[in-house]
Design a protein around this motif. Structure first.
Motif, PDB file in Angstrom:
ATOM      1  N   SER A 110       0.770  -0.987   0.102  1.00 46.58           N
ATOM      2  CA  SER A 110      -0.063   0.338  -0.110  1.00 46.58           C
ATOM      3  C   SER A 110       0.913   1.094  -0.299  1.00 46.58           C
ATOM      4  CB  SER A 110      -0.659  -0.151   1.161  1.00 46.58           C
ATOM      5  OG  SER A 110      -1.761  -0.658   1.460  1.00 46.58           O
ATOM      6  N   THR A 111       0.475   2.245  -0.721  1.00 47.52           N
ATOM      7  CA  THR A 111       1.023   3.678  -0.429  1.00 47.52           C
ATOM      8  C   THR A 111       0.324   4.340   0.638  1.00 47.52           C
ATOM      9  OG1 THR A 111       2.082   3.361  -2.363  1.00 47.52           O
ATOM     10  CG2 THR A 111       1.750   6.079  -1.288  1.00 47.52           C
ATOM     11  N   TYR A 112       0.736   5.291   1.541  1.00 48.41           N
ATOM     12  CA  TYR A 112       0.354   6.397   2.563  1.00 48.41           C
ATOM     13  C   TYR A 112       0.296   7.694   1.879  1.00 48.41           C
ATOM     14  CZ  TYR A 112      -0.910   2.687   5.720  1.00 48.41           C
ATOM     15  OH  TYR A 112      -1.617   0.412   5.534  1.00 48.41           O
ATOM     16  N   ARG A 133      -5.104   6.226   2.004  1.00 50.81           N
ATOM     17  CA  ARG A 133      -3.864   4.466   1.763  1.00 50.81           C
ATOM     18  C   ARG A 133      -4.922   4.655   0.729  1.00 50.81           C
ATOM     19  NH1 ARG A 133      -4.535  -0.662   2.230  1.00 50.81           N
ATOM     20  NH2 ARG A 133      -6.852  -0.943   3.448  1.00 50.81           N
ATOM     21  N   ARG A 134      -4.120   3.891  -0.642  1.00 50.27           N
ATOM     22  CA  ARG A 134      -4.292   3.219  -1.642  1.00 50.27           C
ATOM     23  C   ARG A 134      -3.805   2.045  -1.727  1.00 50.27           C
ATOM     24  NH1 ARG A 134      -1.683   3.174  -6.217  1.00 50.27           N
ATOM     25  NH2 ARG A 134      -4.220   2.814  -7.693  1.00 50.27           N
ATOM     26  N   VAL A 135      -3.946   1.142  -2.272  1.00 49.29           N
ATOM     27  CA  VAL A 135      -3.656  -0.118  -3.063  1.00 49.29           C
ATOM     28  C   VAL A 135      -2.859  -0.100  -3.963  1.00 49.29           C
ATOM     29  CG1 VAL A 135      -3.869  -2.313  -3.640  1.00 49.29           C
ATOM     30  CG2 VAL A 135      -4.898  -1.882  -1.278  1.00 49.29           C
ATOM     31  N   ASN A 136      -1.525  -0.303  -3.982  1.00 54.15           N
ATOM     32  CA  ASN A 136      -0.967  -0.578  -5.165  1.00 54.15           C
ATOM     33  C   ASN A 136      -1.285  -1.547  -6.311  1.00 54.15           C
ATOM     34  OD1 ASN A 136       1.388   1.405  -3.809  1.00 54.15           O
ATOM     35  ND2 ASN A 136       2.902  -1.233  -2.991  1.00 54.15           N
ATOM     36  N   GLN A 145     -10.024  -0.810  -4.363  1.00 53.60           N
ATOM     37  CA  GLN A 145      -9.219  -0.606  -3.045  1.00 53.60           C
ATOM     38  C   GLN A 145      -8.174   0.306  -3.721  1.00 53.60           C
ATOM     39  OE1 GLN A 145      -8.696  -4.761  -3.793  1.00 53.60           O
ATOM     40  NE2 GLN A 145      -8.829  -5.263  -1.337  1.00 53.60           N
ATOM     41  N   TRP A 148      -7.943   6.193  -3.926  1.00 49.33           N
ATOM     42  CA  TRP A 148      -7.202   7.287  -2.508  1.00 49.33           C
ATOM     43  C   TRP A 148      -8.415   7.422  -1.473  1.00 49.33           C
ATOM     44  CZ3 TRP A 148      -2.211   7.931  -1.135  1.00 49.33           C
ATOM     45  CH2 TRP A 148      -1.525   7.192  -1.232  1.00 49.33           C
ATOM     46  N   GLU A 151      -8.170   6.867   5.591  1.00 43.71           N
ATOM     47  CA  GLU A 151      -7.615   6.037   6.056  1.00 43.71           C
ATOM     48  C   GLU A 151      -7.553   6.324   7.837  1.00 43.71           C
ATOM     49  OE1 GLU A 151      -6.906   1.708   7.018  1.00 43.71           O
ATOM     50  OE2 GLU A 151      -7.237   2.627   4.833  1.00 43.71           O
TER      51      GLU A 151
END
Length: 157
Positions: A110-112, A133-136, A145, A148, A151
């Motif tokens: 994930s990227t925060y 957050r989003r999942v790569n 997922q 963005w 969170e």
């Protein structure tokens, strides 16, 4: 007395001879009530600043349904029902949202993105951080997922 009877008879006859129907009240015109606009969906932009600004715009519009939808699972991850969320945020009357540039950090698929945010509501100023957050781009990840979403936040409206 005969004159009274004749006058009454004359008036009754005159009224009966008149063919015009009594005037009816004008028809009321009913204007259709516009339905409220559907809540805006959070943008699917890959730029977290665009998403954060759209979240701020929804706050400024006091569109609490849309504001809540920026949380994960279309708002369910806010841990508040739509009603409770609206009650919590509706204390803001004339909010102006100022997000600042945040920082990205990767972690376990994930990227925060953490950004400082200020909400000014009249003389009241609320400062805090918003963590998005989003999942790569992982095969099989759902659009939910991959978008963005918020969170967490330290902002307390």
């Amino acid at each position: 007395m005969n004159l009274r009877i004749l006058s009454a008879a004359y008036l009754l006859a005159l009224g009966a001879c008149h063919d015009q129907a009594p005037a009816s009240p004008p028809e009321a015109t009913v204007s259709p009530v516009p339905s409220p606009p559907a809540p805006a969906r959070p943008p699917s932009s890959r730029d977290p600043d665009v998403v954060l600004r759209a979240w701020g715009d929804a706050i400024e519009a006091r569109d609490w349904t849309t504001v809540r939808a920026f949380w994960g699972d279309q708002g369910a991850r806010s841990a508040l029902s739509e009603t409770d969320f609206a009650v919590r945020w509706s204390g803001l009357h004339y909010p102006r949202v100022t997000p600042s540039k945040g920082q990205s950090q990767g972690a376990a698929g994930s990227t925060y993105y953490t950004a400082p945010v200020t909400i000014t509501d009249g003389k009241r100023v609320i400062t805090g951080e918003v963590v998005m957050r989003r999942v790569n781009d992982i095969e099989g990840a759902t659009p939910e997922q991959l978008r963005w979403h918020i969170e967490s936040t330290t902002l307390v409206p």
